[in-house]
Enzyme design. Sequence first.
Site, PDB file in Angstrom:
ATOM      1  N   GLU A  45       0.821  -1.205   0.000  1.00 55.31           N
ATOM      2  CA  GLU A  45       0.000   0.000   0.000  1.00 55.31           C
ATOM      3  C   GLU A  45       0.858   1.259   0.000  1.00 55.31           C
ATOM      4  O   GLU A  45       0.491   2.266  -0.613  1.00 55.31           O
ATOM      5  CB  GLU A  45      -0.947  -0.001   1.200  1.00 55.31           C
ATOM      6  CG  GLU A  45      -2.079  -1.015   1.100  1.00 55.31           C
ATOM      7  CD  GLU A  45      -3.000  -0.762  -0.084  1.00 55.31           C
ATOM      8  OE1 GLU A  45      -3.091   0.396  -0.536  1.00 55.31           O
ATOM      9  OE2 GLU A  45      -3.621  -1.724  -0.553  1.00 55.31           O
ATOM     10  N   TYR A 128      -5.346   6.934   4.722  1.00 63.61           N
ATOM     11  CA  TYR A 128      -5.622   5.938   3.688  1.00 63.61           C
ATOM     12  C   TYR A 128      -4.904   4.629   3.986  1.00 63.61           C
ATOM     13  O   TYR A 128      -5.515   3.552   3.985  1.00 63.61           O
ATOM     14  CB  TYR A 128      -5.210   6.431   2.297  1.00 63.61           C
ATOM     15  CG  TYR A 128      -5.174   5.290   1.313  1.00 63.61           C
ATOM     16  CD1 TYR A 128      -6.353   4.811   0.743  1.00 63.61           C
ATOM     17  CD2 TYR A 128      -3.982   4.629   1.022  1.00 63.61           C
ATOM     18  CE1 TYR A 128      -6.338   3.710  -0.099  1.00 63.61           C
ATOM     19  CE2 TYR A 128      -3.955   3.534   0.182  1.00 63.61           C
ATOM     20  CZ  TYR A 128      -5.142   3.079  -0.377  1.00 63.61           C
ATOM     21  OH  TYR A 128      -5.128   1.984  -1.192  1.00 63.61           O
ATOM     22  N   ASP A 146      -9.615   6.011  -2.128  1.00 63.97           N
ATOM     23  CA  ASP A 146      -8.583   6.574  -2.999  1.00 63.97           C
ATOM     24  C   ASP A 146      -9.285   7.195  -4.203  1.00 63.97           C
ATOM     25  O   ASP A 146     -10.515   7.281  -4.243  1.00 63.97           O
ATOM     26  CB  ASP A 146      -7.557   5.508  -3.403  1.00 63.97           C
ATOM     27  CG  ASP A 146      -8.113   4.475  -4.377  1.00 63.97           C
ATOM     28  OD1 ASP A 146      -9.353   4.459  -4.619  1.00 63.97           O
ATOM     29  OD2 ASP A 146      -7.319   3.678  -4.915  1.00 63.97           O
TER      30      ASP A 146
END
Length: 301
Positions: A45, A128, A146
């Site tokens: 990520e 996030y 996102d």
Amino acid sequence: MESSGVGFVGLALEPGELISWFAASGRALPWRAAGTTGWGVLVSETMLQQTPVKRVQPIWEEWMRRWPRPSDLAAESQGEVVRAWGKLGYPRRALRLHEAAATIAAEHGDVVPSDVETLLALPGVGAYTARAVAAFAYGKRAPVVDTNVRRVVARAVHGAGDAGPPSTKRDLADVEALLPDDDASAAKLSAALMELGQVVCTVRSPLCESCPIAHDCAWQHAGRPAYAGPPKKVQKFAGTDRQVRGKLLDVLRGSSGPVLREQLDAVWSDAGQRDRCLDSLLVDGLVEQTDDGRFALPGEH
């Protein structure tokens, strides 16, 4: 699975449709493989932020071979970590991962935490990334937002051609409202929403005929109106400080030790921009200067 009852402008979203579609059609990416640890997901990520999958995959695989646990990365030098980051861009992410790895090894038993608040306390882990790790590594109910997810929600829920300027509070609330109550289904839907935006509900030429929720899409029912909101900023690369910083780092990555200033000067003709970028790399801790005036990756002199 029963409908969540979430309204899609008079229609109902069926989470099961998206979840089933993802189970059948989702890309077989290595960080999605069974047995991938929270560390593997955190690394993926972090690497995937503003970087395409095809560039991330080989580097992620190499990192997992070299540093399968946070403690393995923490024991490595900063310079080697920056070198191994390669051309992924935004190399400060590599240093933040190195810092996070040290914290995870020292304070969390070498295991990436599973709850959002603890993840947020790690160096370099933002809203996030924390939610993505909680959802994708640990199957938690956490809204993951996102640009791809925002576009899906804008079209399917609000009937707009694309998402407008981001709003953290509004965007999280939009996605939160779509998630089923149970953790497992919510995590699967989070992954499905993101995948849909990446491969079907794309910015240009969306594949609406292949979309599993086209019949529930407010944008479809409105006749697919063009986006009429504020224009998006287009990120350029050529000639920017990002490009110059990358060229300077390339020289250091390719060297086994400190280099002379002349070797750095050779990569960019604009002395003012080059000096500014070198100064910023020094401030960011991505480059260090030796006592004799040469330059090196952190810890390599």
